[in-house]
Design a protein around this motif. Structure first.
Motif, PDB file in Angstrom:
ATOM      1  N   TYR A 150       9.669   5.412   0.609  1.00  5.25           N
ATOM      2  CA  TYR A 150      10.869   5.502   1.435  1.00  5.25           C
ATOM      3  C   TYR A 150      12.069   5.129   0.567  1.00  5.25           C
ATOM      4  O   TYR A 150      12.009   4.176  -0.209  1.00  5.25           O
ATOM      5  CB  TYR A 150      10.765   4.561   2.634  1.00  5.25           C
ATOM      6  N   ASP A 156      19.417   6.032  -0.443  1.00  2.00           N
ATOM      7  CA  ASP A 156      20.252   6.432  -1.568  1.00  2.00           C
ATOM      8  C   ASP A 156      21.645   5.822  -1.496  1.00  2.00           C
ATOM      9  O   ASP A 156      22.153   5.495  -0.416  1.00  2.00           O
ATOM     10  CB  ASP A 156      20.398   7.958  -1.602  1.00  2.00           C
ATOM     11  N   GLY A 200      24.874   9.130  -4.606  1.00  2.00           N
ATOM     12  CA  GLY A 200      23.618   9.722  -5.044  1.00  2.00           C
ATOM     13  C   GLY A 200      23.266   9.430  -6.476  1.00  2.00           C
ATOM     14  O   GLY A 200      22.357  10.035  -7.034  1.00  2.00           O
ATOM     15  N   ALA A 205      19.553  10.276  -6.792  1.00  2.00           N
ATOM     16  CA  ALA A 205      19.255  10.532  -5.386  1.00  2.00           C
ATOM     17  C   ALA A 205      17.811  11.009  -5.231  1.00  2.00           C
ATOM     18  O   ALA A 205      17.253  11.651  -6.128  1.00  2.00           O
ATOM     19  CB  ALA A 205      20.208  11.584  -4.829  1.00  2.00           C
ATOM     20  N   GLU A 206      17.225  10.713  -4.074  1.00  2.00           N
ATOM     21  CA  GLU A 206      15.820  11.077  -3.836  1.00  2.00           C
ATOM     22  C   GLU A 206      15.588  12.579  -3.992  1.00  2.00           C
ATOM     23  O   GLU A 206      14.577  12.996  -4.579  1.00  2.00           O
ATOM     24  CB  GLU A 206      15.402  10.636  -2.429  1.00  2.00           C
ATOM     25  N   TYR A 207      16.498  13.405  -3.493  1.00  2.00           N
ATOM     26  CA  TYR A 207      16.257  14.846  -3.511  1.00  2.00           C
ATOM     27  C   TYR A 207      16.207  15.417  -4.931  1.00  2.00           C
ATOM     28  O   TYR A 207      15.714  16.536  -5.148  1.00  2.00           O
ATOM     29  CB  TYR A 207      17.313  15.581  -2.677  1.00  2.00           C
ATOM     30  N   LYS A 208      16.675  14.646  -5.906  1.00  2.00           N
ATOM     31  CA  LYS A 208      16.624  15.103  -7.294  1.00  2.00           C
ATOM     32  C   LYS A 208      15.320  14.711  -7.996  1.00  2.00           C
ATOM     33  O   LYS A 208      15.095  15.104  -9.138  1.00  2.00           O
ATOM     34  CB  LYS A 208      17.816  14.541  -8.062  1.00  2.00           C
ATOM     35  N   TYR A 218       6.863  10.345  -8.960  1.00  2.00           N
ATOM     36  CA  TYR A 218       7.657   9.483  -8.071  1.00  2.00           C
ATOM     37  C   TYR A 218       7.069   9.402  -6.658  1.00  2.00           C
ATOM     38  O   TYR A 218       7.560   8.643  -5.833  1.00  2.00           O
ATOM     39  CB  TYR A 218       9.094   9.993  -7.975  1.00  2.00           C
ATOM     40  N   ARG A 257      11.966  15.430  -8.638  1.00  2.00           N
ATOM     41  CA  ARG A 257      11.102  16.599  -8.467  1.00  2.00           C
ATOM     42  C   ARG A 257       9.668  16.363  -8.921  1.00  2.00           C
ATOM     43  O   ARG A 257       8.745  17.043  -8.482  1.00  2.00           O
ATOM     44  CB  ARG A 257      11.683  17.787  -9.253  1.00  2.00           C
TER      45      ARG A 257
END
Length: 260
Positions: free
Chosen positions: A56, A59, A63, A39-42, A48, A44
Motif C-alpha cells: 500500500y 504518494d 509524485g 510515484a506508485e504508478y511509475k 516492488y 513497473r
C-alpha cells in the motif's frame, strides 16, 4: 511478529542496491518504507510488488519526493492515509494498516536540515499537532507501532558528532524535549532502546558513508501495551542500501489470520 522499517530516500535506488532481495529473506510480517522518491504508478517492475505481500502506498503530491509505503503479509482490515493535518499532510507523510487490535504506521516526518527557519517552525508545528494526535489515539482500545524516519535524534547518544551538529535540526533541545514528552507523558516507547542501549547504534549517515557523522533518527515507536512485547531489535548494517539502515524489531505478538 517481525516488523522492518527502512527510509529509502529512493525506492528505486534501494531496489537496485538489493533491498528487496534482502528484505524478502527476513521473514517479516510487515515492512515499511519511507521517502520513496517516485510515484506508485511509475513502479513497473515486479520487484516492488512481492507475491507474498500486500503493498500500500501514499504518494507525495508531486509524485516524486516523500511518499511512504507499507507491505503486509496478512490483509489489513483497513488502510488509513494521512493524519488529517490539512497544513502538513503534504510535508509529513503517513500510512497506517489496521488489524483487529493493532495498527502499524509508516511515517516520514518533516525535516529542516537545510537550516531554513520557516521550515523549522513548520516542523515544530507538525510535531505539536502530532503529539496531540498520539495523545488522542492512545486512549483507543488498540496497540500501535509507528515506524519511520522521525527526523529527530532523541539523545546525544544518538548522534555520533554531537559537537559538530550542535544547533542542527534534529538535534535541537526543543525537539529532544518533544520526544521526552512522548515517552514520559504519553507513555510511548522507543522499541529499539528497550533492548539495546549501545552508544554506537546509528541508522543514518547524511554523507552516505557509514562510520562518519552517524545519526539515529529511524524508530519504531510503540504504545504502552506493546512495551512488554518487545523481544529483539537490530539495525542492519551488513549491506548498504542507501544512506539509512533498516530497523528490525521482533515482538511477542501474533497478527490475526486474515478473514478475507
Amino acid at each position: 511478529m517481525r516488523i522492518i522499517s527502512y527510509c529509502a530516500d529512493s525506492i528505486v535506488e534501494a531496489a537496485q542496491n538489493g533491498f528487496f532481495d534482502w528484505v524478502l529473506q527476513q521473514d517479516a510480517d510487515i515492512f515499511c518504507i519511507q521517502n520513496l522518491a517516485i510515484a506508485e504508478y511509475k513502479l513497473r517492475d515486479d520487484v516492488y510488488f512481492p507475491r507474498d505481500y500486500n503493498p500500500y502506498f501514499f504518494d507525495a503530491a508531486d509524485g516524486k519526493s516523500n511518499g511512504v509505503a507499507i507491505y503486509t503479509r496478512q490483509l489489513p482490515k483497513a488502510i488509513m492515509t494521512g493524519l488529517g493535518f490539512l497544513d502538513f499532510d503534504m510535508e509529513g507523510r503517513y500510512i497506517q494498516a489496521d488489524f483487529d487490535n493493532i495498527s502499524i504506521g509508516s511515517l516520514l516526518a518533516p525535516s529542516a536540515y537545510d537550516g531554513n527557519d520557516n521550515e523549522q517552525i513548520r516542523k515544530n508545528q507538525f510535531f505539536e499537532q502530532y503529539l496531540a494526535h498520539l495523545h488522542k489515539v492512545r486512549n483507543k482500545r488498540r496497540d500501535f507501532v509507528i515506524c519511520g524516519n522521525w527526523n529527530i535524534a532523541h539523545k546525544s547518544i544518538d548522534i555520533q558528532d554531537v559537537k559538530g551538529n550542535h544547533g542542527v535540526s534534529g538535534s535541537l533541545t526543543d525537539e529532544q524535549q518533544w520526544m521526552e514528552r512522548l515517552f514520559h507523558e504519553e507513555h510511548y516507547a522507543d522499541a529499539f532502546r528497550l533492548v539495546n542501549t549501545d552508544a554506537d547504534e546509528f541508522s543514518w549517515w547524511p554523507g552516505g558513508e557509514p562510520g562518519k557523522d552517524g545519526w539515529r533518527v529511524d524508530y519504531q515507536i510503540v504504545s504502552e501495551r506493546m512495551i512488554p512485547k518487545v523481544e529483539h531489535g537490530a539495525i542492519y548494517k551488513v549491506q548498504q542500501f542507501g544512506k539509512h539502515a533498516p530497523i528490525i524489531m521482533d515482538y511477542d505478538y501474533e497478527l490475526p489470520e486474515s478473514a478475507f
